[in-house]
Write an enzyme that holds these catalytic residues in place. Structure first.
Site, PDB file in Angstrom:
ATOM      1  N   CYS A 136      17.640  -2.693 -23.578  1.00  0.00           N
ATOM      2  CA  CYS A 136      16.645  -3.139 -24.566  1.00  0.00           C
ATOM      3  C   CYS A 136      16.724  -2.289 -25.822  1.00  0.00           C
ATOM      4  CB  CYS A 136      15.248  -3.038 -23.962  1.00  0.00           C
ATOM      5  SG  CYS A 136      13.948  -3.506 -25.103  1.00  0.00           S
ATOM      6  N   TYR A 150     -10.233  -5.238  -0.048  1.00  0.00           N
ATOM      7  CA  TYR A 150      -9.772  -5.153  -1.432  1.00  0.00           C
ATOM      8  C   TYR A 150      -8.967  -6.429  -1.737  1.00  0.00           C
ATOM      9  CZ  TYR A 150     -10.589  -0.117  -0.650  1.00  0.00           C
ATOM     10  OH  TYR A 150     -11.124   1.114  -0.334  1.00  0.00           O
ATOM     11  N   GLN A 186      -1.021 -10.769  -8.756  1.00  0.00           N
ATOM     12  CA  GLN A 186       0.160  -9.889  -8.781  1.00  0.00           C
ATOM     13  C   GLN A 186       1.084 -10.346  -9.911  1.00  0.00           C
ATOM     14  OE1 GLN A 186       1.031  -7.264  -6.912  1.00  0.00           O
ATOM     15  NE2 GLN A 186      -0.507  -7.312  -5.293  1.00  0.00           N
ATOM     16  N   CYS A 200       9.592  -0.147 -20.154  1.00  0.00           N
ATOM     17  CA  CYS A 200      10.535  -0.062 -19.026  1.00  0.00           C
ATOM     18  C   CYS A 200      11.284   1.259 -19.122  1.00  0.00           C
ATOM     19  CB  CYS A 200      11.526  -1.211 -19.052  1.00  0.00           C
ATOM     20  SG  CYS A 200      10.788  -2.811 -19.351  1.00  0.00           S
ATOM     21  N   CYS A 213       9.204   1.876 -27.077  1.00  0.00           N
ATOM     22  CA  CYS A 213       8.236   1.098 -26.305  1.00  0.00           C
ATOM     23  C   CYS A 213       8.112   1.761 -24.940  1.00  0.00           C
ATOM     24  CB  CYS A 213       8.760  -0.327 -26.158  1.00  0.00           C
ATOM     25  SG  CYS A 213       7.895  -1.284 -24.922  1.00  0.00           S
ATOM     26  N   CYS A 268      -0.140   0.865  -3.638  1.00  0.00           N
ATOM     27  CA  CYS A 268       0.651   1.036  -4.867  1.00  0.00           C
ATOM     28  C   CYS A 268       0.742   2.525  -5.215  1.00  0.00           C
ATOM     29  CB  CYS A 268       0.040   0.250  -6.020  1.00  0.00           C
ATOM     30  SG  CYS A 268      -1.679   0.644  -6.311  1.00  0.00           S
TER      31      CYS A 268
HETATM   32  N1  SAH Z   1      -5.122  -7.681  -2.547  1.00  0.00           N
HETATM   33  C1  SAH Z   1      -5.200  -8.207  -3.880  1.00  0.00           C
HETATM   34  C2  SAH Z   1      -5.698  -7.229  -4.933  1.00  0.00           C
HETATM   35  C3  SAH Z   1      -5.302  -5.801  -4.806  1.00  0.00           C
HETATM   36  S1  SAH Z   1      -5.760  -4.803  -6.186  1.00  0.00           S
HETATM   37  C4  SAH Z   1      -3.872  -8.811  -4.295  1.00  0.00           C
HETATM   38  O1  SAH Z   1      -2.836  -8.584  -3.650  1.00  0.00           O
HETATM   39  O2  SAH Z   1      -3.846  -9.572  -5.261  1.00  0.00           O
HETATM   40  C5  SAH Z   1      -7.114  -3.896  -5.542  1.00  0.00           C
HETATM   41  C6  SAH Z   1      -8.434  -4.649  -5.596  1.00  0.00           C
HETATM   42  O3  SAH Z   1      -9.448  -3.796  -5.098  1.00  0.00           O
HETATM   43  C7  SAH Z   1      -8.900  -5.032  -6.996  1.00  0.00           C
HETATM   44  O4  SAH Z   1      -9.147  -6.412  -7.014  1.00  0.00           O
HETATM   45  C8  SAH Z   1     -10.195  -4.242  -7.208  1.00  0.00           C
HETATM   46  O5  SAH Z   1     -11.163  -4.962  -7.946  1.00  0.00           O
HETATM   47  C9  SAH Z   1     -10.648  -4.019  -5.799  1.00  0.00           C
HETATM   48  N2  SAH Z   1     -11.511  -2.846  -5.549  1.00  0.00           N
HETATM   49  C10 SAH Z   1     -11.398  -1.610  -6.065  1.00  0.00           C
HETATM   50  N3  SAH Z   1     -12.305  -0.775  -5.533  1.00  0.00           N
HETATM   51  C11 SAH Z   1     -13.016  -1.508  -4.643  1.00  0.00           C
HETATM   52  C12 SAH Z   1     -14.093  -1.211  -3.763  1.00  0.00           C
HETATM   53  N4  SAH Z   1     -14.603   0.012  -3.699  1.00  0.00           N
HETATM   54  N5  SAH Z   1     -14.569  -2.195  -2.991  1.00  0.00           N
HETATM   55  C13 SAH Z   1     -14.044  -3.442  -3.032  1.00  0.00           C
HETATM   56  N6  SAH Z   1     -13.018  -3.776  -3.839  1.00  0.00           N
HETATM   57  C14 SAH Z   1     -12.517  -2.832  -4.645  1.00  0.00           C
END
Ligand code: SAH
Length: 492
Positions: free
Chosen positions: A92, A352, A323, A101, A98, A449
């Site tokens: 790039c 989550y 995602q 990446c 930037c 992550c």
């Molecule tokens: N599993 C989903 C999102 C993962 S990201 C996927 O794969 O698309 C993590 C998520 O946790 C986010 O949506 C965030 O809003 C949520 N989160 C963060 N802290 C939290 C908490 N204390 N209780 C409930 N959800 C929470």
């Protein structure tokens, strides 16, 4: 030009310099020996570890220290004596300016090797639990143009490179479109071509920029808070659906209409076009109402399971979370599904859960899905997504997982056979870890992550759970970010 006096010392003189508390220490000719984590590599000087940004193992550099502690220090390279033999030419033209990446100078195989080792070493060092050998990291087939979501910023201050700063004919006053320069909130790197998303994203950004310049519409001045064009979000799905949401800083119907008309006419592949009026001081979308100019106001993305080839559809609105790398999300969820080991009889908790995507993806093999997520709007999306896929055996709850997941909650909705947890970078709340230990579901699948917080949590879960599978997945080629899926089984 550097603003301070640089005191150069070689490694041999280093400790004397530290003892004399000299500031602006530059360590000369350090051989970067290994990758550390979070994009930083390291060199060792007399047993002390020096973490260095923007270098790769094999580089020989002079390093100016920014932090200097007893056992470790942190710095930036100020001169490169020789480059690592591993380096490749970044593809790039904006590389290095930037912040997008940052690992393009490493071949993809090396990036994967470093990520894999980082997962293994972090789990070992912080987790301190018995581990099976990690499965080989799953790399991405497509290492560019992999993002389904991207956001560009328009601004009236251009980022100037170090060379341009020394040239008086160059000015930062310019209408530009791209990304915020790293560490400089008011400067925008003018991007000609970005490799993160498929066409026509670049064309749309450049066309919007040209259109605004031709019409004399002001680009946003982030310091003084005025201007028309602010940001543009593009969501491009594997289904071909394309959503563009342009954020403007003035409630000016005439300009907005012209902008929308032109963009819609020039890009018929846009399936839904929106604008959002934002007169606030920040760019965040969550408290704003996007207005649909054309199309249905959302896009639909599709993910396919590996086992039965079934595909699930997800409705993604301008404010929804999804995602960002669809192809790798599919792989990530396939692994999660595999690790969950469902037979059709299980009650699965998706903690989550965001917009419910993991729970929905594995629902074909489960008796029941219970999703928990903090953001109420995401829970609304999750419910809609379940309905979109004809799933009736899923329930979603909004609230903090640490508060919601009580013994009473589990008793009401059914004893968990499998708990899937996918926390943000901070990892799980200790209270939730305790509740998971108390519930003692036979299987836990932990999607993370951030291997450091995952390792910390595995250590706590070790009381009852053994780690049985470790599978790193690369979701973000050319960055140092890493995703890791762990399967845990109840020990007794
Ligand atoms: N599993 C989903 C999102 C993962 S990201 C996927 O794969 O698309 C993590 C998520 O946790 C986010 O949506 C965030 O809003 C949520 N989160 C963060 N802290 C939290 C908490 N204390 N209780 C409930 N959800 C929470």
């Amino acid at each position: 030009m550097l603003k301070f006096k640089v005191v150069k010392v070689n490694a041999y003189d280093y400790f004397c310099a530290v003892r004399r508390k000299k500031k602006n220490i530059v360590l000369e000719k350090l051989l970067v020996s290994d990758y550390a984590a979070e994009g930083k590599s390291l060199a060792r000087v007399e047993g002390k570890v020096i973490f260095i940004e923007n270098v790769v193992p094999g580089d020989v550099v002079d390093v100016r220290l920014l932090k200097n502690k007893k056992d470790w220090a942190e710095g930036v390279p100020v001169f490169t004596h020789s480059y690592s033999a591993d380096r490749v030419q970044p593809f790039c033209r904006h590389f290095g300016i930037c912040g997008g990446c940052q690992w393009q100078m490493l071949p993809y195989a090396k990036q994967l090797e470093y990520k894999f080792r980082q997962v293994e070493e972090t789990l070992k060092r912080i987790g301190k639990v018995a581990l099976p050998p990690s499965l080989p990291i799953i790399g991405a087939a497509g290492t560019t143009h992999y993002r389904n979501k991207i956001e560009y910023t328009f601004g009236n201050k251009r980022y100037l490179t170090r060379e341009e700063l020394g040239d008086e004919s160059q000015s930062s006053e310019a209408d530009v479109a791209g990304f915020h320069a790293k560490g400089l909130f008011d400067k925008v790197v003018d991007i000609q071509e970005c490799h993160l998303q498929e066409a026509p994203t670049n064309e749309i950004r450049l066309a919007v920029k040209e259109l605004a310049i031709a019409n004399g519409w002001p680009f946003y001045d982030i310091k003084n808070h005025h201007g028309f064009l602010r940001t543009m979000q593009v969501r491009l799905c594997t289904t071909g659906e394309l959503m563009v949401n342009i954020m403007v800083g003035e409630n000016d119907a005439e300009k907005i209409n012209r902008l929308m008309e032109e963009v819609a006419a020039r890009f018929p592949s846009i399936t839904t076009l929106l604008y959002t009026i934002n007169t606030k001081w920040n760019d965040s979308l969550h408290d704003l109402e996007p207005v649909v100019y054309s199309g249905k106001g959302y896009v639909v993305e599709e993910l396919r399971t590996a086992t039965d080839g079934k595909s699930y559809r997800f409705k993604i609105g301008p404010k929804s979370f999804f995602q960002t790398n669809t192809k790798q999300a599919e792989r990530l969820y396939q692994i999660t599904n595999e690790f969950a080991g469902l037979t059709g009889n299980e009650t699965v908790y998706d903690l989550y859960c965001g917009t419910g995507s993991i729970g929905i993806f594995v629902s074909g093999g489960a008796k029941k899905i219970i999703g928990v997520e903090m953001i109420p709007a995401a829970i609304e999306d999750a419910k809609e997504n379940a309905a979109l896929n004809g799933i009736t055996s899923a329930d979603f709850f909004a609230g903090d997982v640490a508060d919601i997941c009580t013994p009473g909650f589990f008793a009401t909705h059914g004893r968990p056979d499998v708990i899937i947890t996918d926390p943000p970078r901070a990892g799980m709340h200790e209270k939730l870890v305790r509740q998971i230990l108390d519930m003692a579901a036979p299987t836990v699948v932990y999607v993370s992550c951030n291997p450091a917080t995952q390792a910390r949590d595995l250590n706590l879960l070790d009381e009852k759970y053994a780690v049985t599978m470790v599978q790193p997945v690369d979701m973000f080629p050319h960055t140092h970010h890493i995703e890791n899926v762990v399967q845990l089984k109840l020990k007794f």
